[in-house]
Design a protein around this motif. Structure first.
Motif, PDB file in Angstrom:
ATOM      1  N   THR A   1       0.838  -1.200   0.000  1.00  0.00           N
ATOM      2  CA  THR A   1       0.000   0.000   0.000  1.00  0.00           C
ATOM      3  C   THR A   1       0.872   1.248   0.000  1.00  0.00           C
ATOM      4  OG1 THR A   1      -1.741  -1.183   1.203  1.00  0.00           O
ATOM      5  CG2 THR A   1      -1.835   1.221   1.213  1.00  0.00           C
ATOM      6  N   GLY A   2       1.959   1.193   0.750  1.00  0.00           N
ATOM      7  CA  GLY A   2       2.902   2.310   0.723  1.00  0.00           C
ATOM      8  C   GLY A   2       3.489   2.521  -0.662  1.00  0.00           C
ATOM      9  N   ASP A   3       3.808   1.423  -1.339  1.00  0.00           N
ATOM     10  CA  ASP A   3       4.363   1.518  -2.687  1.00  0.00           C
ATOM     11  C   ASP A   3       3.333   2.103  -3.651  1.00  0.00           C
ATOM     12  OD1 ASP A   3       6.296   1.100  -4.726  1.00  0.00           O
ATOM     13  OD2 ASP A   3       5.319  -0.774  -5.288  1.00  0.00           O
ATOM     14  N   GLU A   4       2.071   1.651  -3.538  1.00  0.00           N
ATOM     15  CA  GLU A   4       1.024   2.173  -4.420  1.00  0.00           C
ATOM     16  C   GLU A   4       0.682   3.619  -4.087  1.00  0.00           C
ATOM     17  OE1 GLU A   4      -0.329   0.899  -7.015  1.00  0.00           O
ATOM     18  OE2 GLU A   4       0.439  -1.153  -6.922  1.00  0.00           O
TER      19      GLU A   4
ATOM     20  N   LEU B   1      15.695   7.414  -8.595  1.00  0.00           N
ATOM     21  CA  LEU B   1      16.221   6.188  -9.191  1.00  0.00           C
ATOM     22  C   LEU B   1      16.704   5.220  -8.117  1.00  0.00           C
ATOM     23  CD1 LEU B   1      18.202   7.602 -12.249  1.00  0.00           C
ATOM     24  CD2 LEU B   1      16.405   5.869 -12.370  1.00  0.00           C
ATOM     25  N   ALA B   2      17.462   5.753  -7.156  1.00  0.00           N
ATOM     26  CA  ALA B   2      17.971   4.901  -6.080  1.00  0.00           C
ATOM     27  C   ALA B   2      16.833   4.318  -5.252  1.00  0.00           C
ATOM     28  CB  ALA B   2      18.917   5.709  -5.191  1.00  0.00           C
ATOM     29  N   THR B   3      15.798   5.110  -5.020  1.00  0.00           N
ATOM     30  CA  THR B   3      14.654   4.626  -4.249  1.00  0.00           C
ATOM     31  C   THR B   3      13.923   3.511  -4.989  1.00  0.00           C
ATOM     32  OG1 THR B   3      14.377   6.812  -3.256  1.00  0.00           O
ATOM     33  CG2 THR B   3      12.505   5.313  -3.142  1.00  0.00           C
ATOM     34  N   GLY B   4      13.727   3.693  -6.273  1.00  0.00           N
ATOM     35  CA  GLY B   4      13.013   2.694  -7.063  1.00  0.00           C
ATOM     36  C   GLY B   4      13.736   1.372  -7.151  1.00  0.00           C
ATOM     37  N   ALA B   5      15.061   1.396  -7.004  1.00  0.00           N
ATOM     38  CA  ALA B   5      15.828   0.152  -7.102  1.00  0.00           C
ATOM     39  C   ALA B   5      15.464  -0.829  -5.997  1.00  0.00           C
ATOM     40  CB  ALA B   5      17.319   0.460  -7.051  1.00  0.00           C
ATOM     41  N   PHE B   6      14.956  -0.318  -4.876  1.00  0.00           N
ATOM     42  CA  PHE B   6      14.597  -1.192  -3.754  1.00  0.00           C
ATOM     43  C   PHE B   6      13.121  -1.604  -3.785  1.00  0.00           C
ATOM     44  CE2 PHE B   6      18.119   1.477  -2.233  1.00  0.00           C
ATOM     45  CZ  PHE B   6      19.041   0.492  -1.922  1.00  0.00           C
ATOM     46  N   ALA B   7      12.353  -1.070  -4.732  1.00  0.00           N
ATOM     47  CA  ALA B   7      10.922  -1.365  -4.774  1.00  0.00           C
ATOM     48  C   ALA B   7      10.592  -2.842  -4.962  1.00  0.00           C
ATOM     49  CB  ALA B   7      10.259  -0.527  -5.873  1.00  0.00           C
ATOM     50  N   PRO B   8      11.393  -3.636  -5.732  1.00  0.00           N
ATOM     51  CA  PRO B   8      11.047  -5.059  -5.858  1.00  0.00           C
ATOM     52  C   PRO B   8      11.000  -5.809  -4.539  1.00  0.00           C
ATOM     53  CG  PRO B   8      12.570  -4.428  -7.589  1.00  0.00           C
ATOM     54  CD  PRO B   8      12.490  -3.254  -6.649  1.00  0.00           C
TER      55      PRO B   8
ATOM     56  N   CYS C   1      14.135   2.143   1.040  1.00  0.00           N
ATOM     57  CA  CYS C   1      13.077   2.634   0.157  1.00  0.00           C
ATOM     58  C   CYS C   1      12.302   3.773   0.818  1.00  0.00           C
ATOM     59  CB  CYS C   1      12.140   1.480  -0.197  1.00  0.00           C
ATOM     60  SG  CYS C   1      10.890   1.882  -1.443  1.00  0.00           S
ATOM     61  N   ALA C   2      11.949   3.593   2.088  1.00  0.00           N
ATOM     62  CA  ALA C   2      11.241   4.648   2.811  1.00  0.00           C
ATOM     63  C   ALA C   2      12.108   5.891   2.969  1.00  0.00           C
ATOM     64  CB  ALA C   2      10.797   4.129   4.179  1.00  0.00           C
ATOM     65  N   THR C   3      13.385   5.684   3.293  1.00  0.00           N
ATOM     66  CA  THR C   3      14.303   6.814   3.432  1.00  0.00           C
ATOM     67  C   THR C   3      14.449   7.563   2.118  1.00  0.00           C
ATOM     68  OG1 THR C   3      15.516   5.630   5.164  1.00  0.00           O
ATOM     69  CG2 THR C   3      16.641   7.481   4.100  1.00  0.00           C
TER      70      THR C   3
ATOM     71  N   VAL D   1       3.502  11.603   0.652  1.00  0.00           N
ATOM     72  CA  VAL D   1       4.829  10.979   0.570  1.00  0.00           C
ATOM     73  C   VAL D   1       5.231  10.397   1.918  1.00  0.00           C
ATOM     74  CG1 VAL D   1       7.276  11.372   0.078  1.00  0.00           C
ATOM     75  CG2 VAL D   1       5.531  12.491  -1.326  1.00  0.00           C
ATOM     76  N   LEU D   2       4.983  11.151   2.981  1.00  0.00           N
ATOM     77  CA  LEU D   2       5.344  10.675   4.322  1.00  0.00           C
ATOM     78  C   LEU D   2       4.506   9.455   4.714  1.00  0.00           C
ATOM     79  CD1 LEU D   2       5.755  14.092   6.184  1.00  0.00           C
ATOM     80  CD2 LEU D   2       7.563  12.546   5.406  1.00  0.00           C
ATOM     81  N   ALA D   3       3.243   9.443   4.322  1.00  0.00           N
ATOM     82  CA  ALA D   3       2.400   8.285   4.624  1.00  0.00           C
ATOM     83  C   ALA D   3       2.905   7.048   3.888  1.00  0.00           C
ATOM     84  CB  ALA D   3       0.953   8.580   4.233  1.00  0.00           C
ATOM     85  N   ALA D   4       3.333   7.208   2.639  1.00  0.00           N
ATOM     86  CA  ALA D   4       3.894   6.079   1.885  1.00  0.00           C
ATOM     87  C   ALA D   4       5.115   5.524   2.590  1.00  0.00           C
ATOM     88  CB  ALA D   4       4.234   6.520   0.464  1.00  0.00           C
ATOM     89  N   ALA D   5       5.998   6.413   3.031  1.00  0.00           N
ATOM     90  CA  ALA D   5       7.206   5.964   3.729  1.00  0.00           C
ATOM     91  C   ALA D   5       6.861   5.275   5.044  1.00  0.00           C
ATOM     92  CB  ALA D   5       8.130   7.160   3.984  1.00  0.00           C
ATOM     93  N   ALA D   6       5.886   5.809   5.775  1.00  0.00           N
ATOM     94  CA  ALA D   6       5.504   5.214   7.062  1.00  0.00           C
ATOM     95  C   ALA D   6       4.919   3.823   6.876  1.00  0.00           C
ATOM     96  CB  ALA D   6       4.502   6.125   7.777  1.00  0.00           C
ATOM     97  N   LEU D   7       4.096   3.627   5.853  1.00  0.00           N
ATOM     98  CA  LEU D   7       3.506   2.317   5.612  1.00  0.00           C
ATOM     99  C   LEU D   7       4.580   1.285   5.265  1.00  0.00           C
ATOM    100  CD1 LEU D   7       0.340   3.359   3.570  1.00  0.00           C
ATOM    101  CD2 LEU D   7       0.349   2.149   5.768  1.00  0.00           C
ATOM    102  N   ILE D   8       5.557   1.700   4.500  1.00  0.00           N
ATOM    103  CA  ILE D   8       6.657   0.782   4.168  1.00  0.00           C
ATOM    104  C   ILE D   8       7.442   0.411   5.420  1.00  0.00           C
ATOM    105  CG2 ILE D   8       8.826   0.580   2.887  1.00  0.00           C
ATOM    106  CD1 ILE D   8       7.538   2.355   0.720  1.00  0.00           C
TER     107      ILE D   8
END
Length: 420
Positions: free
Chosen positions: A23-26, A113-120, A89-91, A174-181
């Motif tokens: 959910t954080g990713d979405e 780019l660096a953040t997306g690399a950890f999304a998988p 990813c959250a950071t 953005v902060l909510a996405a990071a918190a969920l992750i």
């Protein structure tokens, strides 16, 4: 002697953590778009920078998946590596928020780019671990529930980003996405050590060798190759359909934003189909679902064409529901085949590499649909349906090839819902 099921986290806890992370990713994707558009209004960005932020994360995920999978397969404590990826990813998301508009945009793009690399890690990284933490008799149910977390996240994430971004700007989203992750980190850290992890130091040569073995693992097993080819083509067609949704919403439902309601209907239908599938005692064979689902999707896209031509909003909603009813079981079946066929030492690579290939196909489908939409929405939908038929044909063609399985000894208990 203690049962291994008592030393591992409960599947429910892993599924809850997966739901939070996904959910954080979405939420992150729409939140980054909102960030870019807010910057355009403030004079330090544009619509192009908004799409660039999202594209950077998507492209990096496609490249980072195979490497992350290789590292997870080598790690003696995969949970710790998974937790580190979630934290990074959250950071990264928070770093992009802080950097945007304050530093040069190319540097912000590098952070994305660096953040997306950890999304998988939020997708294949979680799913690859589930087979080792579920009793064989309940593996099918766990797979169906895992697929439902994707559907639920795709429904909740964009809604959360919209609710938080509308009154207070993009920062809360953005902060909510990071918190969920970050909520998923404790469950990831609780994963136990792996038995029989690859020995030897991690070197560039060793990593390259593992990457080659991971890609080969998707090809040497014919059921895996068949599932990967069909699902990747199907995902390309789904990317084309999603790109059409705003225009369909504008023409039939009142506005481009109303197109999000169609995606909500799709996600709800996928959730419902997943719930039904999870309760079946004798579920359909996953290999069968993987060639039937693209045919259903092709029919759904044809319904959307008919709805557009006849200007029938109800038929369009029915088409969106049919899309979800096909996508939910399709994802569950794909997980089942991967769990059943993936070699134990390459399991994480099979999942993360497969996810990366699908991400790339989805992005390519979205890109291909753009020029088609400028000419005809019906033409773009027909093209998406043709791709689904091609996915079914590819699955059928590979079904005629000799069946090869690459399965080490001792993994026959993990066979997923396939019967016989």
């Amino acid at each position: 002697m203690r049962s291994p099921h008592r030393t591992t986290p409960a599947p429910r806890r892993l599924l809850a953590a997966a739901l939070a992370a996904r959910t954080g990713d979405e939420t992150a994707g729409p939140a980054l778009l909102l960030l870019g558009y807010a910057g355009a209004e403030a004079g330090h960005g544009s619509a192009a920078t908004a799409s660039a932020l999202l594209a950077a994360g998507t492209a990096a995920a496609a490249l980072g998946g195979p490497v992350l999978g290789a590292l997870l397969d080598r790690a003696p404590r995969p949970g710790r590596l998974l937790a580190a990826c979630l934290g990074l990813c959250a950071t990264g998301l928070v770093s992009v928020l802080l950097a945007f508009g304050r530093v040069a945009f190319p540097l912000t793009l590098l952070l994305a780019l660096a953040t997306g690399a950890f999304a998988p890690a939020l997708a294949g990284g979680w799913t690859a671990q589930l087979a080792t933490h579920a009793r064989p008799g309940r593996l099918h149910r766990i797979q169906a529930l895992d697929a439902m977390t994707y559907s639920a996240a795709s429904l909740l994430g964009p809604a959360l980003a919209g609710l938080l971004g509308r009154p207070a700007g993009p920062a809360p989203a953005v902060l909510a996405a990071a918190a969920l992750i970050l909520l998923a980190v404790p469950a990831a850290r609780s994963l136990p050590a792996r038995d029989g992890a690859p020995a030897g130091p991690l070197t560039v040569r060793a990593l390259a060798r593992d990457l080659v073995r991971g890609f080969a693992g998707l090809v040497r097993s014919m059921p895996l190759a068949r599932a990967t080819a069909g699902s990747t083509l199907s995902c390309l067609g789904q990317g084309m359909f999603v790109t059409c949704v705003p225009l369909l919403g504008a023409r039939l439902l009142g506005g481009p934003g109303d197109g999000a309601l169609l995606l909500g209907c799709t996600a709800l239908a996928a959730l419902g189909a997943g719930a039904v599938l999870a309760r079946l005692r004798r579920p359909p064979r996953p290999d069968t679902v993987l060639w039937v689902a693209p045919l259903v999707l092709a029919g759904a896209f044809a319904m959307a064409v008919a709805a557009t031509a006849a200007h029938r909003p109800g038929l369009l909603v029915a088409a969106a529901v049919l899309v979800g009813a096909a996508e939910g079981p399709q994802l569950t079946a794909l997980f089942a085949v991967r769990h059943r066929e993936a070699p134990e030492g390459l399991r994480a690579q099979v999942f993360t590499t497969g996810a990366s290939v699908k991400i790339t196909a989805f992005a390519l489908g979205a890109a291909l649909a753009g020029p088609l939409l400028t000419r005809s929405a019906g033409g773009a939908l027909l093209a998406a349906g043709a791709v689904q038929l091609l996915a079914a044909l590819a699955h059928a063609a590979l079904s005629r090839a000799p069946v090869r399985r690459w399965r080490p000894a001792g993994t026959s208990c993990v066979r997923g819902p396939a019967r016989g």
